[in-house]
Design a protein around this motif. Structure first.
Motif, mmCIF file in Angstrom:
data_model
loop_
_atom_site.group_PDB
_atom_site.id
_atom_site.type_symbol
_atom_site.label_atom_id
_atom_site.label_comp_id
_atom_site.label_asym_id
_atom_site.label_seq_id
_atom_site.Cartn_x
_atom_site.Cartn_y
_atom_site.Cartn_z
ATOM 1 N N THR A 99 8.571 -7.550 22.074
ATOM 2 C CA THR A 99 8.340 -6.117 21.914
ATOM 3 C C THR A 99 7.997 -5.556 23.281
ATOM 4 N N ASP A 157 6.576 -2.401 23.122
ATOM 5 C CA ASP A 157 5.777 -1.289 22.627
ATOM 6 C C ASP A 157 4.311 -1.646 22.446
ATOM 7 N N ASP A 169 0.650 -2.089 11.635
ATOM 8 C CA ASP A 169 2.061 -2.392 11.883
ATOM 9 C C ASP A 169 2.914 -1.125 11.807
ATOM 10 N N SER A 170 4.226 -1.276 11.983
ATOM 11 C CA SER A 170 5.084 -0.095 12.080
ATOM 12 C C SER A 170 5.213 0.644 10.759
ATOM 13 N N PHE A 171 4.814 0.020 9.654
ATOM 14 C CA PHE A 171 4.804 0.717 8.369
ATOM 15 C C PHE A 171 3.469 1.420 8.124
ATOM 16 N N ILE A 213 -3.753 -4.336 9.110
ATOM 17 C CA ILE A 213 -3.831 -5.797 9.087
ATOM 18 C C ILE A 213 -5.194 -6.213 9.611
ATOM 19 N N THR A 257 2.335 -8.902 -3.325
ATOM 20 C CA THR A 257 3.462 -8.081 -2.888
ATOM 21 C C THR A 257 3.109 -6.609 -3.056
ATOM 22 N N TYR A 258 3.708 -5.773 -2.211
ATOM 23 C CA TYR A 258 3.428 -4.338 -2.246
ATOM 24 C C TYR A 258 3.971 -3.670 -3.500
ATOM 25 N N ALA A 259 5.026 -4.253 -4.064
ATOM 26 C CA ALA A 259 5.799 -3.530 -5.068
ATOM 27 C C ALA A 259 5.197 -3.619 -6.456
ATOM 28 N N VAL A 293 -3.242 -6.887 0.058
ATOM 29 C CA VAL A 293 -2.187 -7.893 -0.037
ATOM 30 C C VAL A 293 -2.465 -8.987 0.986
ATOM 31 N N ILE A 294 -2.130 -10.229 0.653
ATOM 32 C CA ILE A 294 -2.066 -11.261 1.701
ATOM 33 C C ILE A 294 -0.691 -11.124 2.336
ATOM 34 N N GLY A 295 -0.659 -10.687 3.591
ATOM 35 C CA GLY A 295 0.607 -10.351 4.247
ATOM 36 C C GLY A 295 1.373 -11.574 4.713
ATOM 37 N N SER A 296 2.517 -11.305 5.356
ATOM 38 C CA SER A 296 3.425 -12.384 5.742
ATOM 39 C C SER A 296 2.853 -13.233 6.869
ATOM 40 N N GLU A 305 -4.119 -7.573 4.261
ATOM 41 C CA GLU A 305 -3.645 -6.272 4.703
ATOM 42 C C GLU A 305 -3.981 -5.226 3.653
ATOM 43 N N GLY A 364 4.621 2.553 -0.587
ATOM 44 C CA GLY A 364 5.619 3.577 -0.290
ATOM 45 C C GLY A 364 5.138 4.627 0.703
#
Lengths: 261, 261, 261
Positions: B37, B39, B178-180, B184, B216-218, B228-231, B236, B241
């Motif tokens: 990155t 950025d 993060d970018s979304f 985190i 999962t977010y969904a 959520v436990i993130g990737s 997180e 959405g």
């Protein structure tokens, strides 16, 4: 192991860039593609010319640099192949190559007229994809540039702000703002020459002034305005640990004066 | 088929990045270049250290990761070569590698002192291009790291916000957005361990709270705050959405508490 | 010399993109990686589908295009392999491939069910890195797509704004805004056909109108609203030398009408 670089004003992430890469790889899948930058401000030929001038010669000999800042696309402006020093360029002849060519005389200039090396269908609005990308791909495969078209007499030039040196002072201009907000001028280390760079040197930009010309940003306190000879060999103004352009409200075109006590 | 990655705070599209790539390809035209990155926020060593820690080990063995977040350029801060696990790193010794090194002890540390592998002319403001890029290129060609300089005793460290676990609760911090816009934290799945993740778990951040830790977010409705436990294996907070950081006005440094009923 | 492209909504500069590249290179270090774009607006499957439709077919035969715009990650939505024309795709089955597939019927559709080609550990929130990236890397090494899973019946579809042609007029919609701010519609050159493109053609968008459909932006004065058949073969509205979307306040979804006097 040939290299093609791309410089455009399409914006990073533009699918237009990806389309050019697809066209190139379809002709030469073994080429190495490098983004010089896609963040040239829209239709700002001057900034495109500056980027090429600063960076292109770092690349391996014979690299093909494709530059597409092309407000005249679809008019009768020429698209040219140029050999300048040890590098090759493909660009509209609108001044994009003029800054490079003012330092190093091109040893070969061809106007692209031979559609044999273009895509079969050429749009009127995207010659980067339809003409320049495939020509660059063929060049990376080693075709003789003579086959691309007819000799081109001379490259178009642009007016650049001049540096005046008189009365013991140097009058220059901010010609670029980098991503840190540093204000990069057209005053070079050579112009300053052997004159003192200690506190006897005074640098004025807009209503701001600073004394001394330093060799690194880190020598002064955070928040200090500092004049530095930057990595491109030109005088820069920076605010230590901050964005000078934003902090001081200064843009490309602002006069900068260096004088000595 | 060697790989070099680049991590900087120059900003995507910066010609400084392209200059580094030109220098590298001029030495090793066959290398594969990847942007980790560009950025990283300007001079934010912590964010640079987090990115390297998260991503570098995904790459093939012996990949050379060059990281340039270097507010001290031109001072006497060291530039180092480090072998950490199966990867190689070239970076200023300012903490950029400290997060990686806190998980995996470096097996080799060299301070770059041998100018034989640098550009002939070294500026005072851009060691990324003049020292780190050429050294990385030579490493990608297989030179022995011992030739780069002298052994370096230990890497500089950074203070990181700590996680406290006591009284049946976990006190952590948002360390990255993060970018979304997902928030985190430094709370890992291991810290939560086998404690319940259903509605008995309560996660509080600033004035907001949510029950349950999901996978999962969904799973929840749009607009819901969800933990959520993130990737990356860390806790997180996300708004389904939507951009949680923007929506809730939360930034890096905000405390996050997990407790159980 | 195989090629993998990446299309995501992670944002340029996202370490998530770098993580995918690391996973791919660790499996196939000889692959050529190309960023199609990472600037699809977050979770905007339609814009992702448009980018793939415009650009993917420019790439060499058998290129593997990985697309991750995946709001349903972690739910039971399928991830699919598709062969469409001469290209290969790996994407969640949420409509991302529907625009391509509406032009060219897929010749092969596989639902990814065989974890042999995934990472050993699969997170619930990042199937781009853990499933799609490694599958693409294995495809680039030439594995038989049949081994990836079971046949998939049909791709999910999306509703797209329709073009209506009746009463001597064409009613379409702005479906995309490019990085120059040009307003790209779903009205194609074929729909206009042999009808006049001189000043008898009137194009209306919101409260703005313009006469004539041109072949290049540069034929009119700066600041003029101009209708052009763009490089993708679709009707576009541009303000010469300016950003039409910003200048006119027009977004995706705005109706556009072409009529003839």
């Amino acid at each position: 192991m040939s290299v093609i670089t791309l410089t455009t004003d399409f914006g990073t992430g533009s699918p237009y860039v990806a389309a050019m890469k697809g066209v190139i790889l379809a002709i030469n899948p073994a080429v190495t593609l490098v983004d010089l930058t896609h963040d040239v401000p829209a239709q700002d030929i001057r900034q495109g010319a500056l980027v090429l001038d600063q960076v292109a010669e770092r690349f391996p000999e014979d690299t093909v640099h494709v530059a597409v800042v092309d407000p005249g696309v679809g008019t009768d402006r020429a698209i040219v192949y140029a050999r300048i020093g040890r590098q090759q360029y493909v660009a509209p002849d609108n001044g994009l190559l003029s800054r490079l060519a003012s330092r190093i005389a091109p040893s070969m200039l061809i106007r692209l007229t031979n559609p044999e090396y273009w895509l079969a269908e050429v749009s009127r609005t995207f010659h980067g994809r339809d003409i320049m990308a495939p020509v660059a791909a063929h060049l990376s495969l080693g075709i003789d540039p003579d086959r691309l078209g007819l000799p081109h007499r001379a490259l178009a030039e642009l007016d650049w702000p001049e540096v005046r040196q008189a009365g013991g002072r140097i009058d220059g201009t901010v010609i670029e703002v980098d991503s840190f907000g540093n204000l990069i001028t057209n005053i070079t280390a050579e112009m300053i020459g052997s004159r003192p760079t200690d506190e006897r040197a005074c640098v004025v930009c807009n209503i701001y002034d600073t004394w001394g010309i330093y060799r690194t940003y880190a020598e002064q306190l955070r928040g200090t305005l500092v004049a530095v000879i930057g990595s491109g060999g030109r005088l820069e103004l920076a605010v230590v640990g901050d964005n000078a352009a934003r902090r001081l409200g200064i843009q490309v075109g602002t006069p900068v004066v260096v004088s000595w006590e």
